[in-house]
Structure formats: structure tokens, C-alpha cells
Design a protein around this motif. Structure first.
Motif, PDB file in Angstrom:
ATOM      1  N   GLU A 162       0.666  -1.394  -0.040  1.00  0.00           N
ATOM      2  CA  GLU A 162       0.181   0.086  -0.105  1.00  0.00           C
ATOM      3  C   GLU A 162       0.810   1.194   0.019  1.00  0.00           C
ATOM      4  N   LYS A 163       1.920   1.376   0.713  1.00  0.00           N
ATOM      5  CA  LYS A 163       2.898   2.383   0.826  1.00  0.00           C
ATOM      6  C   LYS A 163       3.472   2.729  -0.575  1.00  0.00           C
ATOM      7  N   THR A 164       3.939   1.607  -1.135  1.00  0.00           N
ATOM      8  CA  THR A 164       4.625   1.838  -2.432  1.00  0.00           C
ATOM      9  C   THR A 164       3.672   2.319  -3.352  1.00  0.00           C
ATOM     10  N   ASN A 165       2.469   1.844  -3.430  1.00  0.00           N
ATOM     11  CA  ASN A 165       1.494   2.095  -4.382  1.00  0.00           C
ATOM     12  C   ASN A 165       0.946   3.687  -3.985  1.00  0.00           C
ATOM     13  N   ALA A 166       1.057   4.133  -2.766  1.00  0.00           N
ATOM     14  CA  ALA A 166       0.672   5.423  -2.613  1.00  0.00           C
ATOM     15  C   ALA A 166       1.823   6.361  -3.269  1.00  0.00           C
ATOM     16  N   VAL A 167       2.890   6.172  -3.342  1.00  0.00           N
ATOM     17  CA  VAL A 167       4.154   6.801  -3.786  1.00  0.00           C
ATOM     18  C   VAL A 167       3.894   6.756  -5.383  1.00  0.00           C
ATOM     19  N   LEU A 168       3.400   5.885  -5.704  1.00  0.00           N
ATOM     20  CA  LEU A 168       3.156   5.702  -7.376  1.00  0.00           C
ATOM     21  C   LEU A 168       2.252   6.645  -7.647  1.00  0.00           C
ATOM     22  N   ASP A 169       1.104   6.892  -6.573  1.00  0.00           N
ATOM     23  CA  ASP A 169       0.103   7.885  -7.203  1.00  0.00           C
ATOM     24  C   ASP A 169       0.782   9.244  -7.447  1.00  0.00           C
ATOM     25  N   TRP A 170       2.125   9.555  -7.090  1.00  0.00           N
ATOM     26  CA  TRP A 170       2.468  10.919  -7.337  1.00  0.00           C
ATOM     27  C   TRP A 170       3.441  11.036  -8.540  1.00  0.00           C
ATOM     28  N   VAL A 171       3.388   9.760  -9.043  1.00  0.00           N
ATOM     29  CA  VAL A 171       4.215   9.706 -10.470  1.00  0.00           C
ATOM     30  C   VAL A 171       3.471  10.372 -11.435  1.00  0.00           C
ATOM     31  N   ASP A 172       4.392  11.267 -12.318  1.00  0.00           N
ATOM     32  CA  ASP A 172       3.850  12.232 -13.570  1.00  0.00           C
ATOM     33  C   ASP A 172       4.766  12.260 -14.508  1.00  0.00           C
ATOM     34  N   SER A 173       4.464  11.622 -15.603  1.00  0.00           N
ATOM     35  CA  SER A 173       5.709  11.957 -16.651  1.00  0.00           C
ATOM     36  C   SER A 173       5.542  13.160 -17.284  1.00  0.00           C
ATOM     37  N   GLY A 174       4.795  14.155 -16.795  1.00  0.00           N
ATOM     38  CA  GLY A 174       4.668  15.360 -17.861  1.00  0.00           C
ATOM     39  C   GLY A 174       5.574  16.653 -17.485  1.00  0.00           C
ATOM     40  N   ALA A 175       6.368  16.480 -16.644  1.00  0.00           N
ATOM     41  CA  ALA A 175       7.583  17.694 -16.373  1.00  0.00           C
ATOM     42  C   ALA A 175       8.747  17.237 -17.449  1.00  0.00           C
ATOM     43  N   ASP A 176       9.486  18.500 -17.528  1.00  0.00           N
ATOM     44  CA  ASP A 176      10.619  18.741 -18.355  1.00  0.00           C
ATOM     45  C   ASP A 176      11.805  18.591 -17.670  1.00  0.00           C
ATOM     46  N   SER A 177      11.920  18.573 -16.286  1.00  0.00           N
ATOM     47  CA  SER A 177      13.093  18.678 -15.570  1.00  0.00           C
ATOM     48  C   SER A 177      12.859  17.956 -14.018  1.00  0.00           C
ATOM     49  N   LEU A 178      13.978  17.695 -13.425  1.00  0.00           N
ATOM     50  CA  LEU A 178      13.753  17.519 -12.108  1.00  0.00           C
ATOM     51  C   LEU A 178      13.197  18.567 -11.056  1.00  0.00           C
ATOM     52  N   LEU A 179      13.719  19.871 -11.351  1.00  0.00           N
ATOM     53  CA  LEU A 179      13.150  20.922 -10.733  1.00  0.00           C
ATOM     54  C   LEU A 179      11.638  21.328 -10.998  1.00  0.00           C
ATOM     55  N   GLU A 180      11.119  20.984 -11.878  1.00  0.00           N
ATOM     56  CA  GLU A 180       9.679  20.838 -12.254  1.00  0.00           C
ATOM     57  C   GLU A 180       8.864  19.795 -11.445  1.00  0.00           C
ATOM     58  N   THR A 181       9.536  18.505 -11.398  1.00  0.00           N
ATOM     59  CA  THR A 181       8.984  17.558 -10.699  1.00  0.00           C
ATOM     60  C   THR A 181       8.874  17.827  -9.210  1.00  0.00           C
ATOM     61  N   LEU A 182      10.120  18.384  -8.522  1.00  0.00           N
ATOM     62  CA  LEU A 182       9.925  18.775  -7.102  1.00  0.00           C
ATOM     63  C   LEU A 182       8.974  19.762  -6.995  1.00  0.00           C
ATOM     64  N   ALA A 183       8.793  20.812  -7.893  1.00  0.00           N
ATOM     65  CA  ALA A 183       7.861  21.862  -7.442  1.00  0.00           C
ATOM     66  C   ALA A 183       6.505  21.275  -7.591  1.00  0.00           C
ATOM     67  N   ARG A 184       6.442  20.641  -8.713  1.00  0.00           N
ATOM     68  CA  ARG A 184       5.244  20.035  -8.675  1.00  0.00           C
ATOM     69  C   ARG A 184       4.534  19.240  -7.458  1.00  0.00           C
ATOM     70  N   THR A 185       5.336  18.487  -6.908  1.00  0.00           N
ATOM     71  CA  THR A 185       5.159  17.569  -5.902  1.00  0.00           C
ATOM     72  C   THR A 185       4.688  18.304  -4.657  1.00  0.00           C
ATOM     73  N   TYR A 186       5.489  19.470  -4.685  1.00  0.00           N
ATOM     74  CA  TYR A 186       5.094  20.445  -3.378  1.00  0.00           C
ATOM     75  C   TYR A 186       3.660  20.934  -3.352  1.00  0.00           C
ATOM     76  N   PHE A 187       3.405  21.487  -4.771  1.00  0.00           N
ATOM     77  CA  PHE A 187       2.121  22.274  -5.037  1.00  0.00           C
ATOM     78  C   PHE A 187       1.082  21.223  -4.490  1.00  0.00           C
ATOM     79  N   ARG A 188       1.244  19.922  -5.305  1.00  0.00           N
ATOM     80  CA  ARG A 188       0.027  18.845  -5.078  1.00  0.00           C
ATOM     81  C   ARG A 188      -0.056  18.659  -3.451  1.00  0.00           C
ATOM     82  N   GLN A 189       1.121  18.358  -2.839  1.00  0.00           N
ATOM     83  CA  GLN A 189       1.150  18.019  -1.437  1.00  0.00           C
ATOM     84  C   GLN A 189       0.377  19.167  -0.749  1.00  0.00           C
ATOM     85  N   ALA A 190       0.036  20.439  -1.290  1.00  0.00           N
ATOM     86  CA  ALA A 190      -0.298  21.511  -0.630  1.00  0.00           C
ATOM     87  C   ALA A 190      -1.893  21.775  -1.000  1.00  0.00           C
TER      88      ALA A 190
END
Length: 127
Positions: free
Chosen positions: A16-44
Motif C-alpha cells: 500500500e505505501k509503495t502504491n501511494a508513492v506511485l500515485d504521485w508519479v507524473d511523466s509530464g514534467a520537463d526537469s527534476l526541478l519541475e517534478t519537485l515543485a509539482r510535488t510540493y504544490f500537489r501536497q499543498a
């Protein structure tokens, strides 16, 4: 490797914990910086659309709750030609009714809470 591939190999309650992490996976970003920012915004609790195309602007890094544009700038954005291009893109997005916010590596990596708080303040003004 896809998210579906991983989910098929991680069935059951023990994953379950691993699958919860997979819910955050998104291939739409262009860079690691975008991935980090996107994750912070979604968590908010902010709805994030990566790589949205705006007419006469081009692709923007992130569109949050359908309104503010967030651009994430790396080192190459310090070159004068790129700065001019970025300013023209910002101006055009504002003319179209968007609010443009720019953040840098240091903001995303070392000050994500302040970045998220600023975005939430902008979103609150609209609401």
C-alpha cells in the motif's frame, strides 16, 4: 517501465505505501526541478498541470488551479537573450489573464515552503 507495470507487480496490502508513492508519479514534467515543485504544490492541495501550451506564449512549466503560471528557471535563464524571451512570455501570459510567477533552483530546493506559501496567497486573492 510504466506505473501500470509496477502496480501489477506490487499487489496486495503489504504494498500500500509503495502504491501511494506511485500515485504521485507524473511523466509530464520537463526537469527534476519541475517534478519537485509539482510535488510540493500537489501536497499543498493545489491542482497542477505540467507543460501547458498557451497561444503566443508556448509551453509553460506549470499551470496551477487553471490560473497562475509558474515558470521554473535553471542556470540557462541567466543569459540575456533568454531573459528577454522569458519577459516577453510573461507579458503575453499576463495579457491573456494569467498571473506569472517565476522561481529558481534555490527557491524550489532550499525554500519550498516559502514558494508554496506565495502561490497559496496568490490563489487566495482569486478565490
Amino acid at each position: 517501465m510504466t506505473v501500470d507495470f509496477l502496480r501489477r507487480r506490487l499487489p496486495g496490502k503489504r504494498n500500500e505505501k509503495t502504491n501511494a508513492v506511485l500515485d504521485w508519479v507524473d511523466s509530464g514534467a520537463d526537469s527534476l526541478l519541475e517534478t519537485l515543485a509539482r510535488t510540493y504544490f500537489r501536497q499543498a492541495g493545489i491542482q497542477v498541470q505540467p507543460q501547458v501550451y498557451l497561444e503566443r506564449v508556448g509551453y509553460v512549466d506549470l499551470l496551477l488551479d487553471g490560473w497562475p503560471v509558474v515558470e521554473l528557471d535553471g542556470r540557462h535563464h541567466a543569459e540575456w537573450k533568454q531573459v528577454q524571451k522569458d519577459h516577453r512570455r510573461n507579458n503575453e501570459s499576463v495579457l491573456q489573464g494569467y498571473t506569472a510567477l517565476r522561481y529558481y533552483y534555490v527557491d524550489v530546493v532550499y525554500g519550498p515552503q516559502a514558494m508554496v506559501e506565495q502561490v497559496l496567497a496568490v490563489l487566495q486573492r482569486r478565490r
